[in-house]
Design a protein around this motif. Structure first.
Motif, PDB file in Angstrom:
ATOM      1  N   SER A   1      -8.957 -11.742  -9.499  1.00 46.31           N
ATOM      2  CA  SER A   1      -9.423 -13.099  -9.780  1.00 46.31           C
ATOM      3  C   SER A   1     -10.368 -13.512  -8.668  1.00 46.31           C
ATOM      4  O   SER A   1      -9.958 -13.671  -7.514  1.00 46.31           O
ATOM      5  CB  SER A   1      -8.262 -14.090  -9.882  1.00 46.31           C
TER       6      SER A   1
ATOM      7  N   ALA B   1      -9.868 -17.645  -7.938  1.00 49.08           N
ATOM      8  CA  ALA B   1      -8.536 -18.226  -7.750  1.00 49.08           C
ATOM      9  C   ALA B   1      -8.341 -18.665  -6.301  1.00 49.08           C
ATOM     10  O   ALA B   1      -8.919 -18.096  -5.366  1.00 49.08           O
ATOM     11  CB  ALA B   1      -7.463 -17.219  -8.144  1.00 49.08           C
TER      12      ALA B   1
ATOM     13  N   VAL C   1      -1.677 -18.736 -11.901  1.00 43.99           N
ATOM     14  CA  VAL C   1      -2.877 -18.667 -11.073  1.00 43.99           C
ATOM     15  C   VAL C   1      -3.407 -20.074 -10.824  1.00 43.99           C
ATOM     16  O   VAL C   1      -3.629 -20.855 -11.767  1.00 43.99           O
ATOM     17  CB  VAL C   1      -3.961 -17.790 -11.740  1.00 43.99           C
TER      18      VAL C   1
ATOM     19  N   GLY D   1      -6.265 -22.729  -9.178  1.00 43.15           N
ATOM     20  CA  GLY D   1      -7.689 -22.829  -8.917  1.00 43.15           C
ATOM     21  C   GLY D   1      -8.238 -24.075  -9.580  1.00 43.15           C
ATOM     22  O   GLY D   1      -7.490 -24.877 -10.151  1.00 43.15           O
TER      23      GLY D   1
ATOM     24  N   PHE E   1      -8.590 -22.844 -14.619  1.00 37.75           N
ATOM     25  CA  PHE E   1      -7.303 -22.525 -14.004  1.00 37.75           C
ATOM     26  C   PHE E   1      -6.297 -23.636 -14.311  1.00 37.75           C
ATOM     27  O   PHE E   1      -6.620 -24.823 -14.259  1.00 37.75           O
ATOM     28  CB  PHE E   1      -7.463 -22.390 -12.487  1.00 37.75           C
TER      29      PHE E   1
ATOM     30  N   ASP F   1      -9.324 -15.924 -14.588  1.00 36.77           N
ATOM     31  CA  ASP F   1     -10.660 -16.227 -14.057  1.00 36.77           C
ATOM     32  C   ASP F   1     -11.650 -16.274 -15.210  1.00 36.77           C
ATOM     33  O   ASP F   1     -12.354 -15.296 -15.495  1.00 36.77           O
ATOM     34  CB  ASP F   1     -11.101 -15.202 -13.018  1.00 36.77           C
TER      35      ASP F   1
END
Length: 719
Positions: A36, A39, A85, A87, A97, A299
């Protein structure tokens, strides 16, 4: 007791390595690695063996070249897991994310559980006025399958790839579930599974028919579309990929990955290759309103092609909402790792790439020598297996039949359309018909390819079956629940006088003859023939030409014996034997139409019904629907695998798409009389062994095909 069965939490977390990606058991512990680029934090969630209850989360503190990784020395095969994840959630910038959504590992090799549709699976709040710009905080874990660490050990023994030469192949496109689901010879618990396909009755049937290669419709893990689930339907075809390395468990009787390997081993033992229909052009996550199940949440901006004007939206060249971004080296690596896994670990013999033009796109354009093809060409594992392209996608410039690189074969829809139209009775097609019959040199000869670059077919999974092609003028897709709006309207089909089933014996006889005509044409054409499973038994989908959501008797092959089915099956077997027994019908090079050894005889002659060679004017007649082709056994110009010159008999193949009988005169060539071998006017396709000397005529019935032969005639040599 395995550590995955214990209640005690895992206490040791080591840094691990960024490669290989996925969850890898090394005999002592498990390494986890996931890519990723954008991230900010990645958490590894560990679940109980059933995948229902989360037991622990591990923060992955190591990140090398955008690959997040850790090593758990206490983890064992069978451990279930997923990722959360963290982000930015800024769809307008391409980032989606959402740390509340459990995500499956793109490299997962096994899954436990089934996806259950729920609004919590979406990164945004379904029904919100801001749509995907909103943000949903519900945990999606209860509804998502869990990844499972796989013990890959398997005893392959002496398994060897059959390595069938391209020109010797006879491909059989089948669906793992539909092929054996109704076969009474397969033990009931195994029907519709990998074990069912690998069972003795299935393998014996394929071998007896003469099949060299099975092409399996998608077996990569896929999910059922929500709109289908809500209508009580099932995505049957499987072009909706969820995991690129895990076989779909719906087709596994044992619920174990090794069942797929056992199937491959059984087919290989019978000398049959296994090719996979693979979908790397898109995933099951759809467009901006689709669920967040894996790549989108890991991602989004890296894994998918996004609109340059507004990254909130996706470039959709597939008609499925998104397109994988193979311009990104890590995404390209994921696809290559997946392909190598199926070759090295699962022992498959090649791939058919769905919507392959999408894989060539760079910045929206189709680039034939783009990164994907360059990488495959230099890969020591993949450049030795069979590579077949579906040479189009739905984007601008996506139709690329004849343009794929050397080393690739292609599904040839020009062959399909030409043969369908000719036998339907359309005029002005004998030139197109002849070009397709002889290997489509106009498409493949100019680039240095050979006839085997053309994968010839009359029918495939997408469209009418062969029986329906001669029984329906129009599609009948009402069972799909879309008011018959789905499916192709351009089928080049002809119902022979009545729409659907009829008691008229004349119509039914004509339909059977038309099936024999098209099957014989397919199996006697240069190139690689591909049969749709069930066509040799007259399988019908009752006029449904888009049965992608019909996991039922509409799609499953009916094995109930009838005289018509048994006769057609034996006809196909006999034609495959004829093809395989005579190199004339499976040449490695294109015909040249040149004189042999300086004599007057050519390697190929196109004939008019009066037995004379066709001139330019004859090809242009709109009304012409009858022609013959002389194939000289002395014109092979080829050698056996051991270097001996190949020889064959002479053949005369006659085609008549007119309704009325034509007296086709034998060509004025020196040599022995011609003996009839095949005539589709007969129910069995077997012609009475009558002989026809030079100047005599053969009674070629309307809408029929005949094959005659004689010992090879050696042309005169220079003095």
């Amino acid at each position: 007791m395995r550590s995955s069965d214990r209640e005690a939490p895992i206490t040791a977390v080591w840094p691990g390595k960024p490669y290989p990606r996925g969850a890898t058991w090394d005999g002592e512990g498990v390494n986890f690695a996931v890519f990723s680029e954008h991230a900010e934090k990645v958490e590894l969630a560990l679940f109980d063996p059933s995948g229902r209850r989360e037991r622990q989360r591990v923060t992955m503190k190591e990140c090398t070249d955008h690959v997040w990784h850790c090593y758990l020395p206490e983890a064992r095969p069978g451990q279930t897991y997923g990722y959360y994840v963290h982000g930015p959630y800024r769809p307008e910038e391409g980032h989606r994310f959402n740390p509340h959504k459990l995500l499956v590992d793109p490299y997962a090799k096994d899954f436990v559980g089934e996806l259950r549709w729920n609004d919590a699976l979406y990164g945004y709040t379904v029904g919100h006025r801001k749509e995907d710009l909103s943000f949903d905080r519900r945990d999606s874990a209860p509804y998502l399958p869990k990844c499972r660490v796989l013990e890959a050990a398997f005893t392959w023994g002496e398994d060897r790839r059959p390595e069938i030469p391209w020109h010797d192949m006879v491909i059989y496109e089948l669906h793992v579930r539909g092929f054996s689901m109704l076969n009474p010879k397969v033990p009931e618990p195994l029907r519709g599974t990998y074990a069912g396909l690998g069972s003795a009755p299935s393998v014996s049937y394929l071998k007896h028919l003469g099949i060299t290669t099975v092409e399996l419709m998608p077996v990569h893990s896929f999910v059922n579309d929500r709109y289908l689930a809500e209508k009580g339907l099932q995505n049957y075809w499987g072009y909706n990929t969820f995991g690129f390395l895990a076989p779909v468990m719906r087709y596994s009787y044992s619920r174990k990955v090794k069942e797929f390997k056992t199937m491959v081993k059984s087919l290989h033992s019978a000398g049959i290759e296994v090719i996979l229909d693979v979908v790397y052009n898109h995933t099951c996550e759809g467009n901006q309103l689709g669920p967040t199940l894996s790549l989108r949440g890991i991602d989004n901006a890296a894994y998918y092609m996004l609109s340059e004007e507004n990254p909130r939206y996706y470039n959709d060249f597939t008609g499925c909402g998104n397109t994988l971004n193979l311009m990104h080296p890590r995404v390209l690596q994921m696809v290559m790792d997946s392909l190598r896994y199926w070759v090295e670990e699962m022992h498959v013999d090649g791939f058919r790439f769905d919507l392959a033009s999408a894989l060539a796109r760079e910045r929206g354009r189709v680039e034939h020598l783009g990164g994907f093809f360059d990488v495959i060409r230099q890969d020591p594992t993949l450049n030795r297996v069979k590579l077949i392209a579906e040479p189009w996608d739905l984007g601008h410039g996506g139709y690329q039949v004849g343009n794929f690189p050397l080393g690739w074969a292609e599904w040839n829809d020009r062959y399909r359309d030409g043969m369908r139209a000719y036998w339907k009775g359309d005029g002005g097609l004998i030139g197109e018909f002849a070009t397709r019959l002889t290997g489509s040199s106009d498409l493949y000869g100019r680039s240095g390819k050979r006839p085997h670059a053309s994968i010839n077919f009359i029918t495939v999974h997408d469209g009418f079956t062969l029986h329906d092609l001669v029984s329906y003028n129009d599609k009948h897709n009402e069972a799909n629940g879309e008011d018959n709006r789905d499916g192709n309207n351009h089928n080049l089909s002809w119902n022979c006088g009545a729409e659907g089933p009829t008691d008229d014996p004349g119509i039914n006889a004509l339909r059977e003859r038309q099936k024999r005509n098209m099957l014989a044409t397919l199996l006697l054409s240069q190139g690689v023939p591909m049969l749709l499973a069930g066509d040799e038994r007259g399988h019908t989908q009752h006029g449904n030409n888009n049965a992608y959501c019909q996991d039922n008797e509409i799609s499953w092959i009916d094995w109930t014996p009838t005289p018509e089915r048994e006769a057609l099956q034996q006809f196909v077997r006999r034609l495959i034997e004829l093809r395989c027994g005579h190199p004339t019908f499976r040449r490695r090079d294109f015909f040249e139409g040149k004189a042999l050894l300086g004599g007057h005889l050519k390697d190929l002659l196109w004939l008019k019904p009066d037995g004379t060679e066709m001139g330019t004017e004859a090809w242009e007649h709109e009304h012409a629907r009858c022609l013959g082709v002389y194939l000289a056994g002395a014109g092979l110009d080829d050698v056996s695998p051991h270097g001996e010159p190949l020889q064959d008999d002479d053949f005369l193949v006659l085609f008549n798409a007119h309704e009325s009988e034509i007296a086709f005169h034998m060509p004025p060539l020196e040599g022995a009389p011609w003996t009839a071998l095949v005539d589709t006017r007969h129910d069995t396709g077997e012609a009475p062994p009558t002989q026809h000397a030079r100047g005599e005529h053969y009674p070629l019935q309307g809408r029929s095909l005949a094959v005659l032969t004689r010992p090879m005639h050696t042309p005169a040599t220079p003095g």
